[in-house]
Design a protein around this motif. Structure first.
Motif, mmCIF file in Angstrom:
data_model
loop_
_atom_site.group_PDB
_atom_site.id
_atom_site.type_symbol
_atom_site.label_atom_id
_atom_site.label_comp_id
_atom_site.label_asym_id
_atom_site.label_seq_id
_atom_site.Cartn_x
_atom_site.Cartn_y
_atom_site.Cartn_z
ATOM 1 N N THR A 1 79.426 78.794 11.788
ATOM 2 C CA THR A 1 78.277 79.674 11.578
ATOM 3 C C THR A 1 77.095 79.202 12.429
ATOM 4 O O THR A 1 76.923 79.687 13.536
ATOM 5 C CB THR A 1 77.905 79.789 10.098
ATOM 6 N N SER A 2 76.330 78.233 11.928
ATOM 7 C CA SER A 2 75.234 77.660 12.726
ATOM 8 C C SER A 2 74.397 78.716 13.436
ATOM 9 O O SER A 2 73.952 78.525 14.561
ATOM 10 C CB SER A 2 75.788 76.669 13.765
ATOM 11 N N ALA A 3 74.183 79.852 12.783
ATOM 12 C CA ALA A 3 73.366 80.902 13.394
ATOM 13 C C ALA A 3 71.896 80.508 13.351
ATOM 14 O O ALA A 3 71.443 79.861 12.409
ATOM 15 C CB ALA A 3 73.565 82.218 12.651
ATOM 16 N N ASN A 4 71.166 80.883 14.370
ATOM 17 C CA ASN A 4 69.742 80.583 14.409
ATOM 18 C C ASN A 4 69.038 81.217 13.211
ATOM 19 O O ASN A 4 69.260 82.389 12.917
ATOM 20 C CB ASN A 4 69.109 81.130 15.687
ATOM 21 N N PRO A 5 68.187 80.460 12.542
ATOM 22 C CA PRO A 5 67.500 81.000 11.365
ATOM 23 C C PRO A 5 66.319 81.888 11.763
ATOM 24 O O PRO A 5 65.161 81.532 11.589
ATOM 25 C CB PRO A 5 67.025 79.748 10.621
ATOM 26 N N THR A 6 66.650 83.040 12.281
ATOM 27 C CA THR A 6 65.588 83.950 12.715
ATOM 28 C C THR A 6 65.688 85.307 12.034
ATOM 29 O O THR A 6 64.912 86.202 12.340
ATOM 30 C CB THR A 6 65.650 84.176 14.238
ATOM 31 N N GLY A 7 66.630 85.476 11.142
ATOM 32 C CA GLY A 7 66.749 86.768 10.474
ATOM 33 C C GLY A 7 68.127 86.935 9.859
ATOM 34 O O GLY A 7 68.951 86.027 9.908
ATOM 35 N N PRO A 8 68.367 88.096 9.264
ATOM 36 C CA PRO A 8 69.604 88.324 8.522
ATOM 37 C C PRO A 8 70.845 88.271 9.423
ATOM 38 O O PRO A 8 70.761 88.454 10.624
ATOM 39 C CB PRO A 8 69.439 89.743 7.966
ATOM 40 N N PHE A 9 71.982 88.043 8.777
ATOM 41 C CA PHE A 9 73.262 88.062 9.490
ATOM 42 C C PHE A 9 73.646 89.480 9.864
ATOM 43 O O PHE A 9 73.561 90.392 9.049
ATOM 44 C CB PHE A 9 74.376 87.547 8.578
ATOM 45 N N HIS A 10 74.126 89.645 11.074
ATOM 46 C CA HIS A 10 74.864 90.872 11.342
ATOM 47 C C HIS A 10 76.342 90.530 11.364
ATOM 48 O O HIS A 10 76.726 89.363 11.375
ATOM 49 C CB HIS A 10 74.382 91.580 12.620
#
Length: 598
Positions: free
Chosen positions: A137-146
């Motif tokens: 995952t490690s998605a940037n914490p800038t907004g909701p998941f798409h």
RNA sequence: GGGCGCGUAGCCUAGCCUGGAUAGGGCACCGGGUUCCUAACCCGGCGGUCGAGGGUUCAAAUCCCCCCGCGCCCGCCA
């Protein structure tokens, strides 16, 4: 059809004694025929799940070639020389193949005993001591998941579950990127008094701000607009750059961590609905703070191919690492002395190698080059170990193109789940008007999240996926709800029979229907599927298996009465219980809720 | 241009690592099934030059080469 491959016959696999018996008798027959072959060699050539002509097949082509004999004749002779054993009922040759049919009662007995003995651990492998790290995952914490980012989470979480089941001590990690421009943009806007917000950014937040809105949605809402705004406004760019510098120098604005954390918490709440949790969160800035990035830079500066660029930046000339021509100079320190993403990632991976025997990273295909760059830098500092990369392809939208947060083409996970729950609720209400409302909600939630998880994991990670609502929301056929429904059916039989908790005495001889034997054969495959899926990171294999199992259970269900049967009743109940156990274990591996009723 | 991935019936997909006997599923479509344990199910039918070509092999969807098509990446961004 699967090869016996690694020649292991672990006690956790019901097939083990059968394979051993077949190898032994085949070897004996071969020796009697004057042929020499190593049992390892023979083992490798055995084919399991060989089809309608037998349970296990041995193709004689190779042996025929070695001995200069005709394959069909050899198969006939080998078959004739094989003794019947308690494990093997019949040995027949067909063409170039020797087909072995196991004693069905023996297989049924061995399989059901193993299922009941191991329970929730049926299908799992032998414990290993080597700790494994799965970063995903490690998605940037800038907004909701798409939904595109969620593919990473679902693949990673399933891999972690499979690895655990295979016996490995697994730690999952989410790498939180709190250092980039993207994170700085969020801090920039939210630390600015609202009155000073540029109009085009303020518009994105005003008007739609709902009470109780999730923090990832709320705090991330202005993000696309900021992106656009910065392109046009240099002064704003400078302000963001100032925040980036502050972060890199170890003195971020005090709100920075709090804001990042808030958005992250909203994102994690969505993943939680899918049953996805992380053991550890690793913050990128920590590697800067604890000095390990400086350590990496020092080591890289004295590396074999280190070069100093004109403006004082440092790079590795990585030509020999097979990188694309234009990126052979991998810069690891900027002219202004600050570090880069890949440099920090080296520090992160050294930290992982210090704790884990194996390190797996689930990455989107856009990180392919980053992965190779990382490997090159690890090689340069003399680190012999490498992460195992699991690269998955993008999810695109039918209109073409990747999902883009900025372009508005993104399908939000929360939106998808909301839609899925709405449809699932309608399905439950349509057929179960007897259920209380909270029960309906609970089932709808499980069905919805199950459908979404299964829809993603069923497809091999390396395949590109085009997102279509109708497909993602399908509750029929090869879908999560189909698996859950089958589990609920099995549960219902046991409930109505008053035997939900066992024990389940059985007599294998009473399970003589072809559909019963077919079901047992599928049950018996689980340990091999888990081992294979974990070893090869083919997470889709367990999805396919779970469907096969549910499918065969339904066939059995239609063909054979259970509760109303006579002498077979107890044995059939045991078979239902075993099927429920295996299906339940498979659902656990896929991260789908077990539903006792739906 | 280079690197990586993908290409299997109208649509989606498994199998490819480790070559083996008529390529498994699902959706859609057509025809059946509910006095019986949940019809989110089951049974039957329809539909395949496994992108094209070449090579290796007794045997290729699977391995190798080349070509075509699609996607992504090729930053002192992350």
């Amino acid at each position: 059809m699967s090869s016996a491959g690694d020649r292991s016959t672990p006690p956790s696999d019901p097939w083990s004694p059968f394979i051993e018996a077949i190898v032994a008798t085949l070897l004996e027959s071969a020796r009697a025929a004057g042929l020499t072959l190593a049992d390892a060699e023979l083992f490798e050539q055995l084919e399991l799940d060989a089809g309608p002509d037998g349970d296990v097949a041995f193709p004689t082509h190779r042996l025929a070639r070695q001995s200069g004999r005709a394959p069909a004749e050899l198969a006939g002779q080998l078959a004739a020389g094989c003794r019947a054993t308690p494990f093997v009922r019949a040995v027949r040759s067909k063409g170039a193949y020797v087909n072995f049919e196991v004693q069905p009662e023996r297989l049924i007995d061995a399989t059901l005993r193993l299922v009941f003995a191991r329970g929730a651990r049926f299908g799992h492998g032998e414990p290993s001591a080597d700790p494994v790290c799965v970063e995903h995952t490690s998605a940037n914490p800038t907004g909701p998941f798409h939904i595109g980012r969620v593919r990473n989470a679902i693949i990673g979480d399933t891999l972690a579950r499979l690895s655990r089941a295979a016996g490995q001590p697994v730690t999952t990690q989410y790498y939180v990127d709190d250092m980039g421009r993207q994170a700085a943009m969020i801090t920039w806007i939210w630390t600015k008094p609202r009155a000073e917000w540029p109009e085009e950014i303020r518009r994105t937040v005003d008007g739609e701000e709902a009470p109780g809105e999730k923090p990832d949605r709320h705090r991330g809402r202005p993000y696309p607009a900021i992106s656009a705004y910065l392109k046009e406004h240099e002064a704003a760019r400078a302000e963001v750059a100032e925040i980036v510098r502050a972060i890199e120098s170890g003195r971020p604005p005090p709100e920075h961590r709090t804001l990042t954390q808030a958005i992250l918490s909203g994102m994690l709440a969505s993943l939680e609905r899918l049953g996805i949790r992380f053991d550890e969160f690793v913050w990128e800035s920590d590697f800067l703070r604890d000095g390990s990035v400086d350590g990496v830079i020092e080591r890289l500066r004295v590396a074999p191919h280190a070069v100093r660029e004109e403006n004082g930046a440092w790079a590795i000339d990585a030509a020999e690492y097979g990188l694309p021509k234009e990126s052979t100079h991998v810069v690891f320190q900027r002219g202004d002395g600050t570090s880069l993403y890949v440099t920090r990632d080296v520090a992160y991976h050294l930290a992982k190698f210090a704790r884990f025997a194996r390190v797996a990273d689930v990455l989107g295909q856009d990180h392919q080059l980053h992965a190779r760059t990382l490997n090159a830098l690890l090689a340069e500092i003399g680190e012999p170990r490498r992460p195992e990369f699991l690269i998955y392809q993008d999810i695109t939208v039918p209109e073409g193109g990747r999902m883009s947060t900025r372009g508005g083409s993104a399908v939000w996970l929360d939106h998808l789940l909301e839609e899925a729950v709405t449809r699932a609720r309608a399905e439950v209400l349509r057929r179960r008007e007897d259920l209380p409302a909270d029960e309906v909600e609970r089932i709808a939630e499980s069905v919805a999240t199950g459908a979404v998880r299964y829809h993603i994991v069923r497809i091999a990670p390396e395949k590109p996926v085009v997102f279509r609502w109708e497909e993602a929301l399908s509750f029929e056929g090869r879908s999560g709800p189909f698996l859950q429904y089958s589990y609920a059916r099995a549960s219902s039989v046991l409930r109505k029979g008053g035997v939900e908790d066992g024990p389940y005495p059985f007599d294998a001889a009473r399970l003589a229907d072809p559909e019963e034997l077919a079901l047992v054969r599928v049950l018996a495959r689980l340990p091999r599927v888990v081992a294979y899926a974990a070893r090869t990171a083919h997470v889709q294999a367990i999805a396919g298996y779970a469907h096969d199992l549910a499918d065969q259970f339904n066939r059995f269900y239609h063909a054979v009465p259970v509760l109303s049967s006579g002498a077979e009743r107890a044995s059939r109940i045991a078979l239902v219980a075993a099927a429920r156990q295996s299906l339940g274990n498979s659902l656990d591996l896929l991260g789908l809720d077990r539903l006792a009723t739906m």
